[in-house]
Design a protein around this motif. Structure first.
Motif, PDB file in Angstrom:
ATOM      1  N   HIS A 131     -20.187  32.510 -12.497  1.00 42.82           N
ATOM      2  CA  HIS A 131     -20.657  32.122 -13.970  1.00 42.82           C
ATOM      3  C   HIS A 131     -20.108  30.691 -14.547  1.00 42.82           C
ATOM      4  O   HIS A 131     -18.801  30.525 -14.279  1.00 42.82           O
ATOM      5  CB  HIS A 131     -20.572  32.980 -15.144  1.00 42.82           C
ATOM      6  CG  HIS A 131     -20.744  32.493 -16.640  1.00 42.82           C
ATOM      7  ND1 HIS A 131     -21.853  31.899 -16.811  1.00 42.82           N
ATOM      8  CD2 HIS A 131     -19.934  32.484 -17.524  1.00 42.82           C
ATOM      9  CE1 HIS A 131     -22.027  31.693 -18.184  1.00 42.82           C
ATOM     10  NE2 HIS A 131     -20.855  31.886 -18.583  1.00 42.82           N
TER      11      HIS A 131
ATOM     12  N   HIS B 244     -19.046  28.884 -17.243  1.00 40.69           N
ATOM     13  CA  HIS B 244     -18.831  29.119 -18.599  1.00 40.69           C
ATOM     14  C   HIS B 244     -18.828  27.653 -19.344  1.00 40.69           C
ATOM     15  O   HIS B 244     -17.843  26.805 -19.212  1.00 40.69           O
ATOM     16  CB  HIS B 244     -17.459  29.996 -18.654  1.00 40.69           C
ATOM     17  CG  HIS B 244     -17.056  30.100 -20.255  1.00 40.69           C
ATOM     18  ND1 HIS B 244     -16.630  31.530 -20.524  1.00 40.69           N
ATOM     19  CD2 HIS B 244     -17.022  29.276 -21.238  1.00 40.69           C
ATOM     20  CE1 HIS B 244     -16.172  31.140 -21.932  1.00 40.69           C
ATOM     21  NE2 HIS B 244     -16.475  30.066 -22.418  1.00 40.69           N
TER      22      HIS B 244
ATOM     23  N   TRP C 279     -15.533  25.912 -17.295  1.00 39.66           N
ATOM     24  CA  TRP C 279     -14.922  26.586 -16.228  1.00 39.66           C
ATOM     25  C   TRP C 279     -15.982  27.613 -15.493  1.00 39.66           C
ATOM     26  O   TRP C 279     -17.012  27.703 -16.162  1.00 39.66           O
ATOM     27  CB  TRP C 279     -13.609  27.174 -16.679  1.00 39.66           C
ATOM     28  CG  TRP C 279     -13.533  28.251 -17.595  1.00 39.66           C
ATOM     29  CD1 TRP C 279     -14.277  28.420 -18.934  1.00 39.66           C
ATOM     30  CD2 TRP C 279     -13.207  29.521 -17.510  1.00 39.66           C
ATOM     31  NE1 TRP C 279     -13.957  29.414 -19.465  1.00 39.66           N
ATOM     32  CE2 TRP C 279     -13.166  30.386 -18.824  1.00 39.66           C
ATOM     33  CE3 TRP C 279     -12.418  30.323 -16.458  1.00 39.66           C
ATOM     34  CZ2 TRP C 279     -12.825  31.761 -18.793  1.00 39.66           C
ATOM     35  CZ3 TRP C 279     -12.046  31.564 -16.744  1.00 39.66           C
ATOM     36  CH2 TRP C 279     -12.300  32.364 -17.710  1.00 39.66           C
TER      37      TRP C 279
ATOM     38  N   HIS D 196     -16.010  31.270 -13.438  1.00 35.50           N
ATOM     39  CA  HIS D 196     -15.405  32.690 -12.938  1.00 35.50           C
ATOM     40  C   HIS D 196     -16.585  33.917 -12.932  1.00 35.50           C
ATOM     41  O   HIS D 196     -17.629  33.521 -13.213  1.00 35.50           O
ATOM     42  CB  HIS D 196     -14.648  33.160 -14.208  1.00 35.50           C
ATOM     43  CG  HIS D 196     -15.331  33.354 -15.601  1.00 35.50           C
ATOM     44  ND1 HIS D 196     -16.030  34.753 -15.723  1.00 35.50           N
ATOM     45  CD2 HIS D 196     -15.548  32.513 -16.637  1.00 35.50           C
ATOM     46  CE1 HIS D 196     -16.484  34.423 -16.976  1.00 35.50           C
ATOM     47  NE2 HIS D 196     -16.267  33.501 -17.527  1.00 35.50           N
TER      48      HIS D 196
ATOM     49  N   HIS E  54     -18.548  37.109 -13.085  1.00 37.67           N
ATOM     50  CA  HIS E  54     -19.183  37.916 -14.324  1.00 37.67           C
ATOM     51  C   HIS E  54     -20.090  39.032 -13.855  1.00 37.67           C
ATOM     52  O   HIS E  54     -21.107  39.180 -14.446  1.00 37.67           O
ATOM     53  CB  HIS E  54     -20.073  36.979 -14.819  1.00 37.67           C
ATOM     54  CG  HIS E  54     -20.198  36.926 -16.398  1.00 37.67           C
ATOM     55  ND1 HIS E  54     -20.664  38.085 -16.991  1.00 37.67           N
ATOM     56  CD2 HIS E  54     -20.124  35.914 -17.193  1.00 37.67           C
ATOM     57  CE1 HIS E  54     -20.515  37.766 -18.343  1.00 37.67           C
ATOM     58  NE2 HIS E  54     -20.408  36.566 -18.438  1.00 37.67           N
TER      59      HIS E  54
ATOM     60  N   HIS F 156     -18.426  34.854 -27.328  1.00 38.88           N
ATOM     61  CA  HIS F 156     -18.812  33.814 -26.304  1.00 38.88           C
ATOM     62  C   HIS F 156     -20.204  33.851 -26.083  1.00 38.88           C
ATOM     63  O   HIS F 156     -20.889  35.147 -26.121  1.00 38.88           O
ATOM     64  CB  HIS F 156     -18.072  33.801 -25.136  1.00 38.88           C
ATOM     65  CG  HIS F 156     -18.825  33.011 -24.017  1.00 38.88           C
ATOM     66  ND1 HIS F 156     -18.911  31.734 -24.270  1.00 38.88           N
ATOM     67  CD2 HIS F 156     -19.161  33.389 -22.766  1.00 38.88           C
ATOM     68  CE1 HIS F 156     -19.566  31.230 -23.030  1.00 38.88           C
ATOM     69  NE2 HIS F 156     -19.560  32.189 -22.032  1.00 38.88           N
TER      70      HIS F 156
ATOM     71  N   HIS G 221     -23.755  32.478 -23.740  1.00 32.08           N
ATOM     72  CA  HIS G 221     -24.019  31.464 -22.864  1.00 32.08           C
ATOM     73  C   HIS G 221     -25.305  30.679 -22.981  1.00 32.08           C
ATOM     74  O   HIS G 221     -25.980  30.848 -24.104  1.00 32.08           O
ATOM     75  CB  HIS G 221     -24.599  32.329 -21.562  1.00 32.08           C
ATOM     76  CG  HIS G 221     -23.581  33.082 -20.671  1.00 32.08           C
ATOM     77  ND1 HIS G 221     -23.642  33.769 -19.763  1.00 32.08           N
ATOM     78  CD2 HIS G 221     -22.358  33.758 -21.352  1.00 32.08           C
ATOM     79  CE1 HIS G 221     -22.514  34.433 -19.335  1.00 32.08           C
ATOM     80  NE2 HIS G 221     -21.717  34.395 -20.333  1.00 32.08           N
TER      81      HIS G 221
ATOM     82  N   HIS H  66     -21.059  37.892 -25.545  1.00 32.19           N
ATOM     83  CA  HIS H  66     -20.119  38.893 -25.428  1.00 32.19           C
ATOM     84  C   HIS H  66     -18.772  38.539 -25.924  1.00 32.19           C
ATOM     85  O   HIS H  66     -18.331  37.483 -26.155  1.00 32.19           O
ATOM     86  CB  HIS H  66     -20.121  39.356 -23.785  1.00 32.19           C
ATOM     87  CG  HIS H  66     -19.725  38.252 -22.878  1.00 32.19           C
ATOM     88  ND1 HIS H  66     -18.324  38.234 -22.586  1.00 32.19           N
ATOM     89  CD2 HIS H  66     -20.450  37.439 -22.292  1.00 32.19           C
ATOM     90  CE1 HIS H  66     -18.321  37.173 -21.799  1.00 32.19           C
ATOM     91  NE2 HIS H  66     -19.593  36.482 -21.681  1.00 32.19           N
TER      92      HIS H  66
ATOM     93  N   HIS I 125     -14.977  38.024 -25.149  1.00 28.70           N
ATOM     94  CA  HIS I 125     -14.425  37.702 -23.891  1.00 28.70           C
ATOM     95  C   HIS I 125     -13.083  38.139 -23.689  1.00 28.70           C
ATOM     96  O   HIS I 125     -12.357  37.763 -22.699  1.00 28.70           O
ATOM     97  CB  HIS I 125     -14.337  36.026 -23.834  1.00 28.70           C
ATOM     98  CG  HIS I 125     -14.530  35.308 -22.528  1.00 28.70           C
ATOM     99  ND1 HIS I 125     -13.808  35.438 -21.625  1.00 28.70           N
ATOM    100  CD2 HIS I 125     -15.602  34.698 -22.038  1.00 28.70           C
ATOM    101  CE1 HIS I 125     -14.272  34.802 -20.554  1.00 28.70           C
ATOM    102  NE2 HIS I 125     -15.221  34.198 -20.891  1.00 28.70           N
TER     103      HIS I 125
HETATM  104 CU1  C2O Z   1     -16.482  33.067 -19.298  1.00 32.41          CU
HETATM  105 CU2  C2O Z   1     -20.098  35.114 -20.232  1.00 32.41          CU
HETATM  106  O1  C2O Z   1     -18.140  34.177 -19.852  1.00 32.41           O
END
Ligand code: C2O
Ligand code: CU
Ligand code: CU
Length: 507
Positions: free
Chosen positions: A120, A122, A158, A160, A162, A418, A420, A472, A474
């Motif tokens: 993902h 971010h 960044w 990562h 998911h 957080h 998206h 969500h 984090h």
């Molecule tokens: Cu860093 Cu939905 O994520």
């Protein structure tokens, strides 16, 4: 007879007192041993690792091509001990990606680990189907190739894994890296921008090591946030130092921990300048002494270095606003030495940081068409609901402006929020105007115990009825347990389905 009863009562009382003393002793032991501190204990012998910049190739369509591969790794973080990890192209973490606003990019992501995962972006503004959330699984042996145009201001983003239910574990093993975005405005500001020299990424993560060097992902007793490690890695380096060669050093700080909140300060309490938050540069730098970052948040700071300097970046007891016991059990009393910065007797002088950085085109409250509320409940719910991959929780109209009211009613735990696909502005914190250090684009915001934060966002125009964006907590164990929801962005007047097909989208 009477003496027998008396004896019995006496023994009974002794037993009760014994149990109470043991319990109190145990609770005191838990309370005392729940505090982690490495202050004064590190020797700072290891040069800070700087993730390598990944040079893209250019394809026939003019796109910048980056190739990434998830792989297993083995790393000697602690002397003489081998830790099994995950990494991307390297044994731990990943190379840094870098591109300019306006660039078209394509990233080929290969999965060479033995579990399905996702990658993902971010903080990246991009179409939902390129976002790498839980719907874009990459199975072992497969390659997923998202492509998009960089359409946002200079910022430190960044990437990562998911995958729903295992994000905490995948991130904890080490598969994560930075994607730095540049633009003309930021290039013209003459900020420190020599990567690895005076523009330094700091990926901060806490770990628990077992005696054999392996990573332990167990939670501490009475903590309700997941994994809290008692050792810190920066860019995968244990006990690191950095040798400064310039009088100003820009640090791009990322909290890439699964749960821990940090309160960054220097040991001599020197102030420094905050120049950017999650989504890009501030309008003007803000002078601060401490910086609170919850998981997923980023900040760019510029610190002044003197000749023959020696200063330690620390994290000091972040205020979790919770009850006394939870403050202790969730890391609120912890203190860490993070990184030592030292210098020789001659430094190169860099241009001063301008007092004006960028103009931000803030979303306006007069444009707001919808207000939504998100209450984070317990350890696994938002507005009373657990994440369901087939349920669309919210439908947003492309290009519109909305207010989102975020709250954590609990005294017992902290969260953050957080989203998206968007950057937002914080307009209210617990009923008050936000502090200066929150006056920049954000995509993740801290929700301490009993915290309330109101944000405003202008939604982008990437429309997709079938692939949702996520929002969500984090704190990754919370997210994995279901503290996540989904929104789709649709064109005006659309009447979309709010149930999604239950199969995963393989690519
Ligand atoms: Cu860093 Cu939905 O994520
Ligand atoms: Cu994200
Ligand atoms: Cu949470």
């Amino acid at each position: 007879m009477v003496t027998k009863i008396k004896k019995f009562i006496l023994y009974f009382i002794i037993a009760i007192v014994f149990i109470i003393v043991c319990w109190a002793g145990f609770m005191t032991w838990v309370f005392v041993s729940s505090k982690s501190s490495t202050v004064g204990e590190l020797s700072f012998d290891n040069p800070l690792m700087i993730p390598e910049l990944l040079e893209p190739t250019i394809d026939s369509e003019g796109r910048k091509v980056f190739n990434l591969t998830f792989n297993h790794g083995e790393v000697e973080f602690l002397e003489g001990k081998i830790t099994e990890t995950w990494g991307i192209n390297v044994p731990y973490l990943a190379p840094t990606l870098r591109a300019e606003r306006g660039d078209e990019v394509i990233v080929n992501i290969k999965n060479d680990v033995d579990e399905p995962t996702t990658l993902h972006w971010h903080g990246m503004i991009l179409p939902a189907e390129m976002d790498g959330g839980p719907h874009q699984l990459v199975a072992p042996g497969q390659i997923w190739s998202p492509t998009w145009t960089i359409s946002q201001p200079a910022s430190t983003t960044w990437f990562h894994p998911h995958i729903h239910g295992a994000t905490a574990d995948h991130v904890y093993r080490g598969a994560a890296g930075l994607f730095i975005i540049d633009d003309k405005e930021s290039n013209d500001l003459n900020l420190p921008n020599e990567y690895g020299i005076n523009d330094i990424p700091l990926i901060v993560q806490d770990k628990n090591f077992n005696n054999d060097g392996s990573l332990s992902n167990e939670s501490k007793l009475f903590s309700n946030v997941g994994i809290l490690g008692d050792e810190i890695l920066v860019n995968g380096t244990y006990s690191p130092y950095f040798e400064a060669t310039t009088n100003l050093v820009r640090l791009r700080v990322l909290n890439a921990s699964t749960a821990r909140v940090y309160n960054f300060e220097f040991d001599d309490k020197r102030t420094y300048k905050l120049i950017a938050t999650d989504g890009g540069l501030l309008e003007s730098p803000v002078e601060i002494e401490s910086l609170l970052l919850s998981p997923g948040e980023r900040a760019e700071i510029v610190v002044a270095i003197k000749p023959n300097d020696s200063v330690v970046l620390q994290s000091n007891s972040p205020d979790l606003h919770s009850s006394l016991l939870r403050q202790r059990y969730n890391g609120g009393d912890d203190t860490f030495d993070i990184l030592k910065i030292q210098s020789g007797n001659e430094l190169i002088n860099l241009p001063k940081i301008p007092s004006e950085l960028v103009k931000i085109d803030w979303p306006k409250t007069s444009d707001v068409v919808e207000t939504r509320s998100f209450e984070l409940n317990g350890k696994s719910r938002i507005n009373g609901k657990k994440m369901d991959m087939t349920r669309v929780d919210e439908v947003v109209v492309a290009g519109t402006t909305e207010i989102w009211e975020l709250s954590n009613p609990s005294e017992e735990t902290y969260h953050n929020f957080h989203a998206h696909g968007i950057h937002f502005a914080v307009i209210d914190v617990n009923g008050e105007e936000p502090p200066d250090y929150l006056k920049g684009w954000k995509d993740t915001v801290y929700l301490p115990a009993t915290g309330k934060v109101t944000v405003i966002a202008r939604f982008e125009s990437y429309v997709n009825h079938e692939v949702p964006y996520m929002y969500h907590c984090h704190i990754l164990r919370h997210e994995d347990r279901g503290m996540m929801g989904q929104f789709i962005v649709v064109e005006p007047g659309a009447n979309p389905e709010t149930t999604l097909p239950s199969h995963d989208h393989h690519h």
